[in-house]
Design a protein around this motif. Structure first.
Motif, PDB file in Angstrom:
ATOM      1  N   VAL A  33      -0.335   4.989  -2.873  1.00  0.00           N
ATOM      2  CA  VAL A  33       0.530   4.671  -1.733  1.00  0.00           C
ATOM      3  C   VAL A  33      -0.072   3.459  -1.033  1.00  0.00           C
ATOM      4  CG1 VAL A  33       1.282   7.060  -1.427  1.00  0.00           C
ATOM      5  CG2 VAL A  33      -0.731   6.258  -0.196  1.00  0.00           C
ATOM      6  N   GLY A  34       0.742   2.732  -0.262  1.00  0.00           N
ATOM      7  CA  GLY A  34       0.190   1.579   0.431  1.00  0.00           C
ATOM      8  C   GLY A  34      -0.566   1.994   1.686  1.00  0.00           C
ATOM      9  N   ASP A  35       0.097   2.825   2.484  1.00  0.00           N
ATOM     10  CA  ASP A  35      -0.369   3.162   3.828  1.00  0.00           C
ATOM     11  C   ASP A  35      -1.355   4.337   3.793  1.00  0.00           C
ATOM     12  OD1 ASP A  35      -0.555   3.932   6.450  1.00  0.00           O
ATOM     13  OD2 ASP A  35       1.612   4.113   6.785  1.00  0.00           O
ATOM     14  N   ASP A  37      -2.040   6.402   5.993  1.00  0.00           N
ATOM     15  CA  ASP A  37      -1.432   7.582   6.645  1.00  0.00           C
ATOM     16  C   ASP A  37      -0.467   8.320   5.725  1.00  0.00           C
ATOM     17  OD1 ASP A  37      -2.815   7.104   8.926  1.00  0.00           O
ATOM     18  OD2 ASP A  37      -1.150   6.151   9.992  1.00  0.00           O
ATOM     19  N   ARG A  38      -0.057   7.672   4.614  1.00  0.00           N
ATOM     20  CA  ARG A  38       0.869   8.337   3.685  1.00  0.00           C
ATOM     21  C   ARG A  38       0.139   9.306   2.755  1.00  0.00           C
ATOM     22  NH1 ARG A  38       4.007   4.063   0.703  1.00  0.00           N
ATOM     23  NH2 ARG A  38       4.526   3.414   2.805  1.00  0.00           N
ATOM     24  N   VAL A  39      -1.203   9.195   2.675  1.00  0.00           N
ATOM     25  CA  VAL A  39      -1.964  10.084   1.770  1.00  0.00           C
ATOM     26  C   VAL A  39      -1.724  11.538   2.168  1.00  0.00           C
ATOM     27  CG1 VAL A  39      -4.272  10.756   0.996  1.00  0.00           C
ATOM     28  CG2 VAL A  39      -3.678   8.322   1.222  1.00  0.00           C
ATOM     29  N   GLY A  76      -3.642   0.012   0.437  1.00  0.00           N
ATOM     30  CA  GLY A  76      -3.395  -1.100   1.358  1.00  0.00           C
ATOM     31  C   GLY A  76      -2.259  -1.946   0.788  1.00  0.00           C
ATOM     32  N   ILE A  77      -2.187  -3.183   1.248  1.00  0.00           N
ATOM     33  CA  ILE A  77      -1.048  -4.042   0.894  1.00  0.00           C
ATOM     34  C   ILE A  77      -1.473  -5.144  -0.068  1.00  0.00           C
ATOM     35  CG2 ILE A  77       0.538  -5.774   1.842  1.00  0.00           C
ATOM     36  CD1 ILE A  77       0.865  -4.083   4.311  1.00  0.00           C
ATOM     37  N   GLY A  78      -0.696  -5.327  -1.147  1.00  0.00           N
ATOM     38  CA  GLY A  78      -0.797  -6.540  -1.937  1.00  0.00           C
ATOM     39  C   GLY A  78      -1.508  -6.436  -3.269  1.00  0.00           C
ATOM     40  N   ILE A 112       1.044   6.627 -10.567  1.00  0.00           N
ATOM     41  CA  ILE A 112       2.413   6.685 -10.046  1.00  0.00           C
ATOM     42  C   ILE A 112       2.407   6.108  -8.635  1.00  0.00           C
ATOM     43  CG2 ILE A 112       4.295   8.256  -9.379  1.00  0.00           C
ATOM     44  CD1 ILE A 112       2.703  10.106 -11.631  1.00  0.00           C
ATOM     45  N   ARG A 113       3.036   4.953  -8.454  1.00  0.00           N
ATOM     46  CA  ARG A 113       3.135   4.380  -7.091  1.00  0.00           C
ATOM     47  C   ARG A 113       4.316   5.013  -6.363  1.00  0.00           C
ATOM     48  NH1 ARG A 113       6.543   0.276  -4.923  1.00  0.00           N
ATOM     49  NH2 ARG A 113       5.740  -0.452  -2.927  1.00  0.00           N
ATOM     50  N   ILE A 114       4.075   5.481  -5.151  1.00  0.00           N
ATOM     51  CA  ILE A 114       5.170   5.910  -4.277  1.00  0.00           C
ATOM     52  C   ILE A 114       5.145   4.962  -3.095  1.00  0.00           C
ATOM     53  CG2 ILE A 114       6.132   7.771  -2.856  1.00  0.00           C
ATOM     54  CD1 ILE A 114       4.818   9.796  -4.697  1.00  0.00           C
ATOM     55  N   GLY A 115       6.057   3.971  -3.122  1.00  0.00           N
ATOM     56  CA  GLY A 115       5.993   2.917  -2.112  1.00  0.00           C
ATOM     57  C   GLY A 115       7.342   2.628  -1.502  1.00  0.00           C
ATOM     58  N   THR A 116       7.346   1.698  -0.562  1.00  0.00           N
ATOM     59  CA  THR A 116       8.599   1.264   0.048  1.00  0.00           C
ATOM     60  C   THR A 116       8.963  -0.117  -0.486  1.00  0.00           C
ATOM     61  OG1 THR A 116       7.502   0.255   1.954  1.00  0.00           O
ATOM     62  CG2 THR A 116       8.142   2.573   2.154  1.00  0.00           C
ATOM     63  N   SER A 117      10.236  -0.460  -0.361  1.00  0.00           N
ATOM     64  CA  SER A 117      10.688  -1.720  -0.943  1.00  0.00           C
ATOM     65  C   SER A 117      12.022  -2.132  -0.331  1.00  0.00           C
ATOM     66  CB  SER A 117      10.838  -1.528  -2.453  1.00  0.00           C
ATOM     67  OG  SER A 117      11.209  -2.740  -3.073  1.00  0.00           O
ATOM     68  N   LEU A 235      12.268  -6.122  -4.070  1.00  0.00           N
ATOM     69  CA  LEU A 235      11.055  -6.915  -3.812  1.00  0.00           C
ATOM     70  C   LEU A 235      10.020  -6.047  -3.101  1.00  0.00           C
ATOM     71  CD1 LEU A 235      12.054 -10.313  -2.133  1.00  0.00           C
ATOM     72  CD2 LEU A 235      10.343 -10.056  -3.915  1.00  0.00           C
ATOM     73  N   GLU A 236       8.780  -6.146  -3.532  1.00  0.00           N
ATOM     74  CA  GLU A 236       7.672  -5.481  -2.822  1.00  0.00           C
ATOM     75  C   GLU A 236       6.386  -6.220  -3.178  1.00  0.00           C
ATOM     76  OE1 GLU A 236       5.459  -3.125  -5.163  1.00  0.00           O
ATOM     77  OE2 GLU A 236       6.422  -4.885  -6.051  1.00  0.00           O
ATOM     78  N   MET A 237       5.217  -5.574  -3.060  1.00  0.00           N
ATOM     79  CA  MET A 237       3.981  -6.346  -3.143  1.00  0.00           C
ATOM     80  C   MET A 237       2.883  -5.774  -4.047  1.00  0.00           C
ATOM     81  SD  MET A 237       3.704  -7.573   0.835  1.00  0.00           S
ATOM     82  CE  MET A 237       2.203  -8.477   0.493  1.00  0.00           C
ATOM     83  N   GLU A 238       3.188  -4.769  -4.868  1.00  0.00           N
ATOM     84  CA  GLU A 238       2.119  -4.191  -5.706  1.00  0.00           C
ATOM     85  C   GLU A 238       2.479  -3.970  -7.176  1.00  0.00           C
ATOM     86  OE1 GLU A 238       2.968  -2.533  -2.737  1.00  0.00           O
ATOM     87  OE2 GLU A 238       1.345  -3.430  -1.572  1.00  0.00           O
ATOM     88  N   THR A 239       3.782  -3.763  -7.474  1.00  0.00           N
ATOM     89  CA  THR A 239       4.149  -3.209  -8.784  1.00  0.00           C
ATOM     90  C   THR A 239       3.667  -4.048  -9.976  1.00  0.00           C
ATOM     91  OG1 THR A 239       6.008  -2.047  -7.816  1.00  0.00           O
ATOM     92  CG2 THR A 239       6.126  -2.445 -10.190  1.00  0.00           C
TER      93      THR A 239
HETATM   94  C1  R1P Z   1       4.795  -4.266   3.228  1.00  0.00           C
HETATM   95  O1  R1P Z   1       5.224  -3.806   4.461  1.00  0.00           O
HETATM   96  C2  R1P Z   1       4.231  -3.150   2.361  1.00  0.00           C
HETATM   97  O2  R1P Z   1       5.246  -2.153   2.145  1.00  0.00           O
HETATM   98  C3  R1P Z   1       5.551  -2.032   0.757  1.00  0.00           C
HETATM   99  C4  R1P Z   1       5.051  -3.348   0.165  1.00  0.00           C
HETATM  100  O3  R1P Z   1       4.863  -3.286  -1.217  1.00  0.00           O
HETATM  101  C5  R1P Z   1       3.833  -3.655   0.978  1.00  0.00           C
HETATM  102  O4  R1P Z   1       2.690  -2.953   0.541  1.00  0.00           O
HETATM  103  O5  R1P Z   1       4.973  -0.924   0.106  1.00  0.00           O
HETATM  104  P1  R1P Z   1       4.141   0.293   0.787  1.00  0.00           P
HETATM  105  O6  R1P Z   1       5.039   0.925   1.805  1.00  0.00           O
HETATM  106  O7  R1P Z   1       3.854   1.242  -0.310  1.00  0.00           O
HETATM  107  O8  R1P Z   1       2.882  -0.283   1.371  1.00  0.00           O
END
Ligand code: R1P
Length: 290
Positions: A33-35, A37-39, A76-78, A112-117, A235-239
């Motif tokens: 997860v990115g955040d 706090d999401r753990v 974290g992010i990126g 397995i990434r659980i993220g936002t996008s 679009l997001e920042m890790e995949t």
């Molecule tokens: C940007 O706000 C963050 O949110 C998205 C992006 O990929 C970037 O990490 O994913 P997460 O919510 O999983 O961090």
């Protein structure tokens, strides 16, 4: 070949430098997860938690859920953070940390990434779930490595021509997710698409606050691109970093995206936390089938 102390940095307790983990602390199935706090938002669904640690943005918990041992880690992010997380996780399973030598028999982790996008397509609404069939790398981190096995020249050339891709930017790469994991996350409840991974939140994703963009029409060109009828969906920042490094290191990966914004319509989810929670519940149910 022994890996030098400056190259594989360990803490005094033998844990890897940034993640603060020793081999016994992680399970073979790892949720990213990115955040931080999401753990806990994930592990509160667990039956037991055996281990917790945190250093910087990297928070880790390992426990059991429905009889499965799982690890959850915040990246974290990126893409730069993914470089740290995946290399250090790989070191935990595939390098003998005592002798500092790579193991002969390698272990494949499932990531397995659980993220936002943000969705790029009008018809993929806020609140949707999306599994990344492919990642499109537009950030360049992976070019530090030998990328021959990641290349998809026909798709790359088509994308470069369609977008008039600037030569000063890193060459885009298209990298598939794990076919086995994509099969698990297939069904009417989840979209599959191509996820573009940018190296920043503002300019690299086409957002203008005060700085002009190198190519203001890039997002429009990206969302109009299709190859073999596959469109770039979000679009997001890790995949792409997760897919690229997992492929190169021999791990299996999938990225699951909670769509909390629609960049084509300008909509933002009224309650993004709820969309993320729904994706967590869905993903954990599916992970029980692994
Ligand atoms: C940007 O706000 C963050 O949110 C998205 C992006 O990929 C970037 O990490 O994913 P997460 O919510 O999983 O961090």
């Amino acid at each position: 070949m022994k890996i030098a102390a400056s190259e594989l940095v360990l803490n005094p307790d033998g844990s890897v430098y940034h993640l603060n983990l020793r081999p016994e602390h992680i399970a073979p199935v790892i949720i990213f997860v990115g955040d931080p706090d999401r753990v806990e938002k994930i592990t509160r669904h667990f039956d037991t938690i055996e281990f917790t640690t945190q250093k910087r943005e990297f928070r880790t918990q390992t426990g059991t859920c429905g009889g499965h041992r799982l690890t959850v880690i915040s990246t974290g992010i990126g893409p730069d953070n993914i470089d740290i997380v995946l290399n250090e996780l790989d070191a935990l399973v595939n390098i003998d940390l005592e002798t500092r030598t790579p193991r002969e028999i390698l272990t494949a982790l499932k990531v397995i990434r659980i993220g936002t996008s943000g969705s790029l397509q009008e018809d993929i609404p806020v609140g949707a779930f999306l599994a990344s069939r492919y990642a499109l790398d537009i950030n360049g981190m992976l070019h530090a490595y030998r990328t021959e096995t990641l290349r998809h020249p026909a798709m790359e050339e088509a994308f470069i021509a369609h977008t008039s891709w600037d030569r000063d930017k890193a060459r885009p790469l298209f990298i598939p997710g794990s076919p086995t994991l994509l099969d698990l996350f297939r069904g009417p409840e989840i979209y599959q698409g191509i996820t573009a991974t940018a190296g920043g939140f503002y300019g690299p994703q086409g957002r203008v606050l005060r700085l002009p963009l190198q190519d203001p029409s890039l997002n429009r060109k990206i969302d109009g691109f299709s190859f073999d009828s596959h469109k770039i969906t979000n679009l997001e920042m890790e995949t792409s970093a997760i897919y690229g490094l997992s492929h190169l290191l021999g791990h299996e990966a999938i990225s699951l995206n909670a769509i909390i914004a629609n960049r084509a319509t300008g909509h933002f989810a009224p309650d993004p936390k709820q969309v993320v929670e729904q994706l967590i519940v869905y993903a954990l149910e599916k992970i029980m089938e692994i």
